[in-house]
Enzyme design. Structure first.
Site, PDB file in Angstrom:
ATOM      1  N   ASP A 297      51.275  31.921  44.838  1.00  0.00           N
ATOM      2  CA  ASP A 297      52.455  32.781  44.942  1.00  0.00           C
ATOM      3  C   ASP A 297      52.090  34.029  45.726  1.00  0.00           C
ATOM      4  O   ASP A 297      52.325  35.161  45.295  1.00  0.00           O
ATOM      5  CB  ASP A 297      52.955  33.140  43.545  1.00  0.00           C
TER       6      ASP A 297
ATOM      7  N   ASP B 209      47.798  38.482  39.853  1.00  0.00           N
ATOM      8  CA  ASP B 209      48.690  37.470  39.293  1.00  0.00           C
ATOM      9  C   ASP B 209      48.477  36.077  39.887  1.00  0.00           C
ATOM     10  O   ASP B 209      49.217  35.628  40.762  1.00  0.00           O
ATOM     11  CB  ASP B 209      50.154  37.889  39.476  1.00  0.00           C
TER      12      ASP B 209
END
Length: 327
Positions: A202, A219
């Protein structure tokens, strides 16, 4: 009938601080919710120390083994001196903790600002970082985390929307358009036959913090096996000429550390299409989470579905065009 509260309702300041203190820290009673919808993330003040970031995982999304594999990948990257924000270990070397059935991890706070990809050699620097990441990611596969494929991102997403969300007046159009789109994407994946490696998953600007003239990746919650170009295309923007120039700068840095496969450029629009389908289904799957209707009020409106179908039609046309090129 009584409606069961959402699992995240228990994340009161007291619960958050109790969870952090269960790992040997002493909180100073300051908690700050950070921008996160899939999980819940908080900055927590620590007495006589820098604040920590506590990430509470959405129940049922990942197994413990999948979360631990994500953590292991982040730690592996950090051990190779990549600027990745990795979870903190406790005295036993553990990174995934449990507090009253809620799973959580702790991270050091990482400062920084959003990347400026139109400034200087920032894209070249990002390319080098991704090349190093993928070189490590290619050394072995994930055993527990999933693959980015047409079935999970495409067919399962379309089935959910068609069965439960699309308005009746749009269903026939949506079903025909999504069928053609997925057939085209499947054909492209079969022709390209990309190698699948461990990636960030991502890698958009929101998951990059720039500090001291260098990027820091945060993340890895969506880390999975996927084509390498999945970590590249989300940094591109603008018209075709601009994207070609951006892509060339990224790949120039990338190739210093890992072998880029030009054939994967044919997958950029396919991957973009899968992300659009998956994002729509993600909103649908999370609609019972009270945070989603508040933060995404436009979802599931008549206007949204009309624009979504138009976007899918544009993607089907884009799949017929020549792929981006390296200059």
């Amino acid at each position: 009938m009584t409606v069961s509260p959402h699992p995240f309702h228990k994340l009161t300041p007291d619960f958050i601080m109790d969870a952090v203190e269960s790992q040997g820290y002493r909180c100073d009673c300051r908690t700050l919710a950070l921008n996160s919808y899939e999980n819940r993330v908080y900055q927590v003040g620590i007495e006589e120390g820098a604040p920590l970031v506590a990430k509470f995982y959405r129940p049922g999304r990942w197994t413990d083994a999948q979360i631990q594999e994500e953590h292991g990948f982040a730690l592996e990257l950090a051990e190779h001196e990549l600027p990745v924000v990795a979870p903190l270990r406790n005295a036993e070397g553990e990174t995934l903790f449990h507090h009253h059935a809620m799973r959580f991890a702790l991270y050091p706070r990482q400062g920084g600002h959003a990347p400026e990809f139109d400034h200087g050699d920032n894209l070249l620097i990002m390319g080098r970082l991704l090349g190093r990441l993928h070189r490590i990611g290619a050394t072995r596969p994930f055993r527990h985390r999933p693959v980015l494929d047409v079935r999970s991102f495409g067919h399962e997403s379309v089935a959910l929307i068609s069965d439960r969300f699309i308005p009746p007046e749009y269903r026939a159009n949506y079903d025909a358009l999504s069928r053609d789109l997925l057939q085209t994407i499947e054909a492209l994946f079969q022709e390209v036959a990309p190698r699948l490696i461990r990636i960030h998953g991502d890698c958009h600007a929101g998951n990059v913090l720039w500090r001291d003239d260098a990027p820091h990746l945060v993340d890895l919650d969506d880390a999975r096996l996927a084509p390498a170009v999945q970590d590249i295309w989300m940094m591109l923007s603008g018209d075709r000429a601009r994207q070609n120039a951006q892509l060339s700068e990224i790949v120039e840095g990338y190739a210093e550390f890992y072998d880029f496969q030009p054939r994967e450029l044919r997958l950029i629009e396919a991957l973009r299409s899968l992300r659009i389908l998956h994002y729509c289904a993600w909103l649908a799957r999370r609609w019972e989470d009270p945070a989603f209707p508040v933060n995404f009020p436009w979802f599931n409106t008549t206007r949204y579905w009309g624009e979504h179908i138009l976007e899918l039609r544009e993607q089907l046309a884009a799949l017929q065009e020549m792929p981006l090129q390296l200059l």
